[in-house]
Design a protein around this motif. Structure first.
Motif, PDB file in Angstrom:
ATOM      1  N   HIS A  41      -2.756   4.604  -6.717  1.00  0.00           N
ATOM      2  CA  HIS A  41      -3.455   3.723  -5.762  1.00  0.00           C
ATOM      3  C   HIS A  41      -2.463   2.643  -5.356  1.00  0.00           C
ATOM      4  O   HIS A  41      -1.653   2.854  -4.480  1.00  0.00           O
ATOM      5  N   GLN A  44      -4.741  -6.910   0.756  1.00  0.00           N
ATOM      6  CA  GLN A  44      -4.907  -6.786  -0.694  1.00  0.00           C
ATOM      7  C   GLN A  44      -4.602  -8.076  -1.471  1.00  0.00           C
ATOM      8  O   GLN A  44      -5.415  -8.549  -2.239  1.00  0.00           O
ATOM      9  N   GLU A  69       0.819  -1.204   0.000  1.00  0.00           N
ATOM     10  CA  GLU A  69       0.000   0.000   0.000  1.00  0.00           C
ATOM     11  C   GLU A  69       0.857   1.260   0.000  1.00  0.00           C
ATOM     12  O   GLU A  69       0.346   2.367   0.027  1.00  0.00           O
ATOM     13  N   ARG A  80      -9.126  -4.613 -10.624  1.00  0.00           N
ATOM     14  CA  ARG A  80      -7.730  -5.049 -10.570  1.00  0.00           C
ATOM     15  C   ARG A  80      -7.247  -5.560 -11.917  1.00  0.00           C
ATOM     16  O   ARG A  80      -8.045  -5.977 -12.755  1.00  0.00           O
ATOM     17  N   LYS A 104      -6.832 -11.045  -0.614  1.00  0.00           N
ATOM     18  CA  LYS A 104      -8.212 -11.016  -1.120  1.00  0.00           C
ATOM     19  C   LYS A 104      -8.236 -11.283  -2.613  1.00  0.00           C
ATOM     20  O   LYS A 104      -9.154 -11.919  -3.117  1.00  0.00           O
ATOM     21  N   ARG A 107       0.208   0.452   9.294  1.00  0.00           N
ATOM     22  CA  ARG A 107       1.102   1.221   8.411  1.00  0.00           C
ATOM     23  C   ARG A 107       2.016   2.068   9.288  1.00  0.00           C
ATOM     24  O   ARG A 107       1.542   2.834  10.123  1.00  0.00           O
TER      25      ARG A 107
HETATM   26  N1  ASP Z   1      -6.121  -2.369  -0.365  1.00  0.00           N
HETATM   27  C1  ASP Z   1      -6.586  -1.037  -0.631  1.00  0.00           C
HETATM   28  C2  ASP Z   1      -6.265  -0.140   0.576  1.00  0.00           C
HETATM   29  O1  ASP Z   1      -6.103  -0.625   1.682  1.00  0.00           O
HETATM   30  C3  ASP Z   1      -8.038  -0.951  -0.896  1.00  0.00           C
HETATM   31  C4  ASP Z   1      -8.457  -1.655  -2.125  1.00  0.00           C
HETATM   32  O2  ASP Z   1      -7.881  -1.406  -3.190  1.00  0.00           O
HETATM   33  O3  ASP Z   1      -9.397  -2.455  -2.032  1.00  0.00           O
HETATM   34  O4  ASP Z   1      -6.214   1.064   0.431  1.00  0.00           O
END
Ligand code: ASP
Length: 606
Positions: free
Chosen positions: A464, A206, A182, A505, A209, A228
């Motif tokens: 992102h 991430q 992230e 994605r 999932k 973080r």
């Molecule tokens: N993993 C991303 C985050 O924590 C969120 C996502 O893209 O679903 O910001």
């Protein structure tokens, strides 16, 4: 025989806040904390508090209970047996839900005594946050905090409801794992059994999932703990909660509809308010141009104006220099801002300098349409007319001008927009302005990124994260035009706060490798760090997308709290410490040795 749990526990018949006129005449047992104790010439009144509320207890000099009533002090834990009586006329307390009755005590049992609390258990005392956090167990008894905890629980329950109704499986993912991408620094957990190696605490689930989508779960969610290790910034916590979710065989529209259903239900159930859905949408480019922000606060107007054309051939030296150098001149008109004094303008200029700007220019529109401004004498009449037409400013308004590098200047003016609106009380209370921001840039120039540790190649970092699909028109050649490329990422913004980010994605191992390569992550490094994902992609991966709303911020906004610490049961301070447990704590050399680690001397400040 089935056993059932009693509603208030075997030691009580009622919750303090649940007793009403219907119970008059009944013998009851309540238990909780002594909120207050008042001695009215022999008659003693106790307010007894438990999670359900407060009830008044009386001990008459004639009653045996009076001796114990005299003895107890604030925050002692007691159990009281007595009879519910209606309060005499004139003694009814309309401010208290149980104000029509009281409990006439015949027995008071002390369950535990308490030291004088470090601060009163009340919402209207001024206590330092340090003291509150050090004694969080007392702090959480205060009505406001108890309400926040209850609201948080209700929100999480509502979330789970919506997720299950829509066929999402609750799946847990590991918290001892590999670094995740992230963009922040990881918290590391050194391995004792594998010396020299470490786990990372996940910044988000991430990659797991995404692999759950490969695994055929199709719809996953989790109330996930994420970590973080960022430098200290206002209102961040090193550990926070997200509703993390992912779905297969769908696209943005599924995520938008699901989130709108969820937020509408939460607002209905928790706040008793109807949210208009669907939420409006705006592209990132439009949000930047109009509001100087990727999370515009739409509760108030005040849009930015681009003065590039107005000043195309200007004699105003600073503007000309910036425009010739490829920068922008952006203005913000403040309705009624003409009442700001020179000193106030100087303060805003200092504010801008504090954020790295060279300065700010300003003007006031006079009654005759002229500008009062240090720059006015350099502007032609046409330019002044152009400024007024483009900003929409009229007599009595103020105008701020920012000039410089595009993204930086727009964001500066966007931040100014919010700060001025707050300072001048222009933000209406009680409004909920949701917004989807879409078509995010694929990359940010490293100089614009607030992420010091992200992979940097040719000065680009992912806006992102690198698993986000480019928009279809950029899939073939994003490498050639990284500054233009957009993605299928989206954010949900509420009242200027980013509540969630997500994206469609990449589900193609080759495209994923190209993105890594562009970011300077070689195939070997990608294999080492993300090989498990790429390998998964070789075994049949469905198109998938997801999002992750932050629960702390959501509850903070719903509860009307000024910071997330108020809605987290045991938060860290802004400097990242837990005052309750004194964590982080010094480690001893023996445990380091076990981990085959050695500590370096801590540098001193000077
Ligand atoms: N993993 C991303 C985050 O924590 C969120 C996502 O893209 O679903 O910001």
């Amino acid at each position: 025989m089935t056993s059932t749990i009693t509603p208030f526990g075997a030691m009580r018949t009622h919750g303090a806040g649940t007793i009403s006129l219907d119970d008059v005449g009944d013998e009851i047992t309540v238990a909780g904390w002594v909120d207050t104790r008042r001695d009215h010439g022999g008659i003693i009144f106790l307010d007894l508090r438990d999670r359900s509320g407060i009830v008044q207890v009386v001990a008459d000099p004639a009653d045996e209970a009076v001796a114990d009533a005299e003895r107890v002090r604030s925050e002692w834990v007691v159990r009281i047996h007595g009879t519910v009586v209606a309060r005499p006329d004139g003694m009814v307390n309309d401010d208290l839900p149980t104000g029509a009755i009281e409990v006439k005590a015949d027995r008071i049992e002390v369950l535990s005594v308490a030291d004088t609390p470090p601060f009163p258990v009340s919402d209207d005392v001024d206590v330092s946050e340090d003291l509150r956090l050090r004694h969080r167990y007392v702090d959480l008894r205060r009505p406001r905090m108890a309400r926040n905890l209850a609201m948080r629980s209700q929100v999480i329950r509502g979330i789970r409801d919506v997720m299950h109704r829509n066929g999402f499986l609750d799946v847990e993912t590991p918290t001892l794992t590999r670094p995740t991408p992230e963009g922040a620094r990881d918290f590391l957990v050194p391995s004792r059994l594998m010396p020299g190696k470490a786990f990372a605490l996940p910044q988000s689930p991430q990659l797991f999932k995404q692999l759950l989508m490969v695994a055929g779960v199709e719809r996953y969610y989790q109330i996930a703990q994420c970590w973080r290790d960022e430098d200290l910034r206002a209102d961040r916590q090193p550990q926070f909660s997200q509703l993390d979710l992912e779905l297969s065989f769908g696209d943005e529209e599924d995520v938008f509809a699901l989130m709108e259903e969820m937020f509408a239900q939460l607002w209905r159930d928790v706040l008793d308010q109807e949210l208009p859905t669907p939420f409006p949408r705006m592209t990132f480019a439009e949000a930047m141009a109009r509001f100087g922000s990727d999370k515009p606060d739409l509760r108030f107007a005040m849009e930015l104006a681009d003065l590039g054309e107005v000043f195309a051939d200007t004699g105003v030296g600073v503007f000309k220099g910036v425009l010739d150098g490829g920068g922008v001149v952006v203005a913000l008109a403040v309705p009624g801002g003409g009442d700001m004094t020179r000193r106030v303008f100087d303060e805003w200029t200092d504010w801008a300098r504090g954020r790295g700007a060279k300065g700010l220019a300003w003007a006031v529109v006079e009654a005759d349409g002229s500008l009062r401004s240090p720059l006015a004498k350099f502007m032609t009449d046409d330019e002044i007319a152009g400024v007024l037409a483009t900003t929409g400013a009229a007599a009595g308004d103020a105008i701020f001008f920012g000039a410089g590098r595009d993204r930086f200047t727009r964001e500066l003016m966007g931040a100014l927009r919010v700060a001025v609106a707050k300072d001048r009380d222009m933000v209406p209370a009680g409004e909920w302005k949701f917004l989807w921001v879409t078509d995010m840039p694929m990359f940010d120039a490293a100089e614009d990124s607030d992420d010091p540790t992200a992979a940097v190649a040719d000065g680009w970092v992912p806006n992102h994260h690198p698993f986000t699909s480019p928009a279809p028109e950029f899939i073939d050649d994003f490498e050639q035009r990284p500054g233009e490329a957009t993605t299928r990422a989206y954010d949900i913004v509420l009242n200027g706060v980013e509540l969630a980010s997500g994206s469609v994605r990449i589900h193609d191992a080759d495209l994923q490798r190209r993105v890594f390569r562009f970011l300077g992550i070689s195939d070997e490094v990608a294999e080492d760090k993300f090989g498990f994902l790429l390998r998964g992609f070789n075994y049949g991966v469905p198109p998938h997308c997801g999002i992750a709303p932050g629960i702390d911020r959501l509850v903070m906004l719903m509860a009307g709290e000024p910071n997330i610490r108020e809605v987290i049961p045991f938060p860290k301070t802004q400097s990242g410490a837990c005052l309750l447990t004194d964590a982080p704590a010094a480690y001893d050399e023996a445990s380091l040795a076990e981990l085959r680690l050695k500590s370096l001397p801590v540098p001193t400040k000077d």
